[in-house]
Design a protein around this motif. Structure first.
Motif, PDB file in Angstrom:
ATOM      1  N   CYS A 123       0.842  -1.198   0.000  1.00 34.18           N
ATOM      2  CA  CYS A 123       0.000   0.000   0.000  1.00 34.18           C
ATOM      3  C   CYS A 123       0.877   1.248   0.000  1.00 34.18           C
ATOM      4  O   CYS A 123       1.871   1.316   0.727  1.00 34.18           O
ATOM      5  CB  CYS A 123      -0.912  -0.007   1.229  1.00 34.18           C
ATOM      6  N   LYS A 124       0.472   2.206  -0.825  1.00 36.02           N
ATOM      7  CA  LYS A 124       1.338   3.371  -1.039  1.00 36.02           C
ATOM      8  C   LYS A 124       1.094   4.485  -0.023  1.00 36.02           C
ATOM      9  O   LYS A 124       1.184   5.679  -0.324  1.00 36.02           O
ATOM     10  CB  LYS A 124       1.177   3.873  -2.475  1.00 36.02           C
ATOM     11  N   ILE A 125       0.767   4.077   1.218  1.00 35.07           N
ATOM     12  CA  ILE A 125       0.816   5.045   2.323  1.00 35.07           C
ATOM     13  C   ILE A 125       1.889   4.526   3.274  1.00 35.07           C
ATOM     14  O   ILE A 125       1.840   3.393   3.732  1.00 35.07           O
ATOM     15  CB  ILE A 125      -0.530   5.229   3.053  1.00 35.07           C
ATOM     16  N   ILE A 126       2.883   5.355   3.512  1.00 39.09           N
ATOM     17  CA  ILE A 126       4.021   4.948   4.341  1.00 39.09           C
ATOM     18  C   ILE A 126       3.957   5.697   5.671  1.00 39.09           C
ATOM     19  O   ILE A 126       3.874   6.941   5.672  1.00 39.09           O
ATOM     20  CB  ILE A 126       5.349   5.226   3.624  1.00 39.09           C
ATOM     21  N   HIS A 127       3.987   4.935   6.757  1.00 38.02           N
ATOM     22  CA  HIS A 127       4.010   5.578   8.080  1.00 38.02           C
ATOM     23  C   HIS A 127       5.469   5.908   8.393  1.00 38.02           C
ATOM     24  O   HIS A 127       6.307   5.014   8.466  1.00 38.02           O
ATOM     25  CB  HIS A 127       3.432   4.633   9.137  1.00 38.02           C
ATOM     26  N   LEU A 128       5.759   7.214   8.505  1.00 38.46           N
ATOM     27  CA  LEU A 128       7.152   7.668   8.707  1.00 38.46           C
ATOM     28  C   LEU A 128       7.193   8.563   9.948  1.00 38.46           C
ATOM     29  O   LEU A 128       7.046   9.785   9.868  1.00 38.46           O
ATOM     30  CB  LEU A 128       7.597   8.443   7.466  1.00 38.46           C
ATOM     31  N   PRO A 129       7.396   7.933  11.141  1.00 30.61           N
ATOM     32  CA  PRO A 129       7.366   8.721  12.389  1.00 30.61           C
ATOM     33  C   PRO A 129       8.403   9.849  12.385  1.00 30.61           C
ATOM     34  O   PRO A 129       9.576   9.584  12.235  1.00 30.61           O
ATOM     35  CB  PRO A 129       7.678   7.679  13.464  1.00 30.61           C
ATOM     36  N   LEU A 130       7.956  11.067  12.509  1.00 32.69           N
ATOM     37  CA  LEU A 130       8.835  12.257  12.542  1.00 32.69           C
ATOM     38  C   LEU A 130       9.221  12.560  13.996  1.00 32.69           C
ATOM     39  O   LEU A 130      10.393  12.806  14.295  1.00 32.69           O
ATOM     40  CB  LEU A 130       8.075  13.470  11.964  1.00 32.69           C
ATOM     41  N   GLN A 131       8.286  12.552  14.884  1.00 31.21           N
ATOM     42  CA  GLN A 131       8.406  12.841  16.325  1.00 31.21           C
ATOM     43  C   GLN A 131       8.621  14.333  16.594  1.00 31.21           C
ATOM     44  O   GLN A 131       7.945  14.911  17.426  1.00 31.21           O
ATOM     45  CB  GLN A 131       9.471  11.996  17.006  1.00 31.21           C
ATOM     46  N   SER A 132       9.605  14.969  15.899  1.00 31.85           N
ATOM     47  CA  SER A 132       9.746  16.419  16.011  1.00 31.85           C
ATOM     48  C   SER A 132      10.324  16.953  14.709  1.00 31.85           C
ATOM     49  O   SER A 132      11.037  16.224  14.018  1.00 31.85           O
ATOM     50  CB  SER A 132      10.697  16.793  17.149  1.00 31.85           C
ATOM     51  N   GLY A 133      10.012  18.219  14.370  1.00 30.05           N
ATOM     52  CA  GLY A 133      10.534  18.812  13.137  1.00 30.05           C
ATOM     53  C   GLY A 133      11.792  19.618  13.392  1.00 30.05           C
ATOM     54  O   GLY A 133      12.381  20.188  12.480  1.00 30.05           O
ATOM     55  N   SER A 134      12.220  19.640  14.661  1.00 32.66           N
ATOM     56  CA  SER A 134      13.412  20.420  15.018  1.00 32.66           C
ATOM     57  C   SER A 134      14.622  19.513  15.163  1.00 32.66           C
ATOM     58  O   SER A 134      14.600  18.538  15.916  1.00 32.66           O
ATOM     59  CB  SER A 134      13.175  21.141  16.354  1.00 32.66           C
ATOM     60  N   SER A 135      15.702  19.848  14.436  1.00 32.19           N
ATOM     61  CA  SER A 135      16.925  19.016  14.513  1.00 32.19           C
ATOM     62  C   SER A 135      17.499  19.004  15.928  1.00 32.19           C
ATOM     63  O   SER A 135      18.026  17.978  16.379  1.00 32.19           O
ATOM     64  CB  SER A 135      17.961  19.532  13.522  1.00 32.19           C
ATOM     65  N   ASN A 136      17.340  20.104  16.675  1.00 28.07           N
ATOM     66  CA  ASN A 136      17.830  20.131  18.076  1.00 28.07           C
ATOM     67  C   ASN A 136      17.085  19.099  18.912  1.00 28.07           C
ATOM     68  O   ASN A 136      17.676  18.317  19.635  1.00 28.07           O
ATOM     69  CB  ASN A 136      17.605  21.506  18.710  1.00 28.07           C
ATOM     70  N   VAL A 137      15.754  19.126  18.771  1.00 31.70           N
ATOM     71  CA  VAL A 137      14.951  18.188  19.575  1.00 31.70           C
ATOM     72  C   VAL A 137      15.208  16.749  19.111  1.00 31.70           C
ATOM     73  O   VAL A 137      15.353  15.838  19.933  1.00 31.70           O
ATOM     74  CB  VAL A 137      13.451  18.531  19.492  1.00 31.70           C
TER      75      VAL A 137
END
Ligand code: SF4
Length: 460
Positions: free
Chosen positions: A280-294
């Motif tokens: 299925c062409k929906i990929i779950h890609l956990p980001l968790q935070s968008g900040s490189s510091n975090v």
């Protein structure tokens, strides 16, 4: 890793079954965690029913109550102890056997609290001793002894446990257990141990058997599913090899996998997703935070830029691919600018679905010892802002489906309207439509005619 021989445990199933003969004993199970926890519950149900118990949804009817716990978030503990308060009365009135398993039982401070405050608990079993559940029941029934069966070393690969699946058309298949990543907010590596992958032949045999039973969709499960390592059996060493092999299985029409880690999306995995039509062409890609510091403080091993590059790379290589993700708000040290970075990634990627969580301290994790904890009020404000943005995207994404023809796996009657049928499209969105019962369990084409935030409406 060697497969453990469970002949001895299976013997206990027979012994308990003899004791149970025609006694009409019932069991009630409460599953409190993730899809792996649910898959473990399916195995516990398999063992309980082989031992002669029948399932009841009404806890007051149960002779055996099983709580399969989760420890990923703080409120998980409140739920367990709240439930035990309720069960105490049941125990006093009818001597119900109380068994508690799952990730929380790997936490020593929780087990101590159970002994001290809930001494009526009969069986405590961990994530590495699930297969010993029949012998635990046998000891409780015959010797009336209290059982604490928790291993704090990595369990072995257990094959051959009976299983009762919740669904008839889509099934979860655990391909590996444990995690080596030690994200600083996460308790999983401490309660599920190091990564252990199943023999690819056992996985393929399980899925072939499912296909024979009429299952159309399988979800491959692992805490860090794309770091799966085969033992070379059937030429399968990597996750991408396994995906390609599952894609060959006749009868299976859809493949999903959960939960991957961005750092393990190697080119071979991306190419396998592109080449295998059933994935299925929906990929779950956990980001968790968008900040490189975090992300650094979380020990996630990628930066904001690397995450965005991976998204762009997958969009280029896999036509029509879309994404869902996990995001934690309020991780220690998260500044307003860090949070803005998270909103920035969400705005750019346009996720189909965002699973949002407020950071909660877990005893034993590095995050719990960090100084700059964020006040609850700020956490909740950020959570609301993120939810607003994510919800607005869900609506916008839904609109692109209107007027299109989508393949839907029909799962059954709609819970809210028994006149309607329900199912899911490739990208996991729920669709409600008018149709005939004989469509249930099949993949059919539907025209999407409208969207209603959490579901779409379709027409034959
Ligand atoms: S990858 Fe990180 S968040 Fe996921 S289970 Fe492992 S330690 Fe936890």
């Amino acid at each position: 890793m060697e497969k453990k021989n469970i002949e001895e445990e299976l013997e206990y199933i027979k012994k308990v079954n003899q004791i149970m003969q025609a006694k009409g004993k019932k069991y009630h199970i409460l599953t409190m965690g993730c899809q792996l926890n649910e898959n473990d519950s399916e195995k516990i149900c398999g063992m309980a029913e082989e031992m002669g118990y029948t399932k009841t949804e009404n806890i007051n009817e149960a002779d055996l109550v099983i709580l399969n716990t989760c420890c990923v978030r703080e409120n998980a503990e409140d739920r367990l102890f709240g439930k035990l308060g309720e069960i105490k009365k049941l125990k006093e009135e009818k001597g119900t056997i109380v068994a508690i398993g799952g990730c929380m039982m790997q936490e020593k401070h929780i087990v101590e609290k159970l002994h001290k405050s809930y001494p009526f608990t009969d069986i405590i079993f961990g994530t590495h001793t699930l297969h010993k559940f029949p012998s635990d029941i046998y000891q409780t029934l015959v010797k009336k002894s209290k059982i604490e069966d928790v291993l704090d070393i990595d369990g072995e690969i257990i094959e051959g446990l009976p299983i009762i699946r919740d669904d008839k058309y889509k099934a979860s298949v655990t391909i590996m257990n444990g995690c080596n990543n030690f994200c600083s907010y996460c308790i999983v590596p401490y309660v599920r141990g190091r990564e252990r992958s199943r023999d690819p032949k056992d996985i393929l045999d399980e899925i072939k058997a499912l296909a024979k039973e009429g299952y159309k969709e399988v979800t491959l499960l692992g805490q860090n599913v794309n770091s799966y390592k085969g033992n070379g059996n059937l030429g399968i060493d990597r996750f991408s090899d396994l995906l390609r092999a599952v894609n060959q299985i006749e009868g299976i029409e859809r493949i999903r996998f959960i939960s991957p880690h961005p750092k393990d999306f190697t080119d071979d995995v991306i190419e396998a997703i592109r080449d295998c039509k059933k994935i299925c062409k929906i990929i779950h890609l956990p980001l968790q935070s968008g900040s490189s510091n975090v992300l650094k403080a979380m020990n996630r091993k990628y930066t904001k830029e690397q995450y965005m590059e991976l998204i762009e790379k997958m969009k280029k290589q896999i036509p029509g691919v879309v994404f869902s993700t996990d995001i934690i708000v309020g991780f220690p040290g998260e500044t307003e600018q860090d949070f803005e970075d998270t909103l920035d990634v969400v705005s750019k990627v346009q996720f189909e679905q965002v699973f949002m969580f407020i950071y909660s301290r877990r005893v034993g994790t590095p995050g719990d010892k960090m100084e700059n904890q964020i006040p609850e009020e700020i956490k909740h404000k950020r959570f609301e802002r993120l939810k607003q943005l994510a919800d607005s995207q869900v609506q916008k994404n839904n609109e692109k489906y209107i007027g299109t023809i989508q393949k839907v796996l029909v799962e059954g009657k709609s819970k809210n309207n028994s006149q309607m049928l329900t199912g899911r499209i490739d990208t996991n969105k729920v669709v409600i439509f008018q149709g005939k019962d004989e469509m249930i369990g099949k993949i059919i084409n539907l025209k999407i005619v409208s969207e209603h935030m959490w579901y779409l409406k379709g027409e034959i």
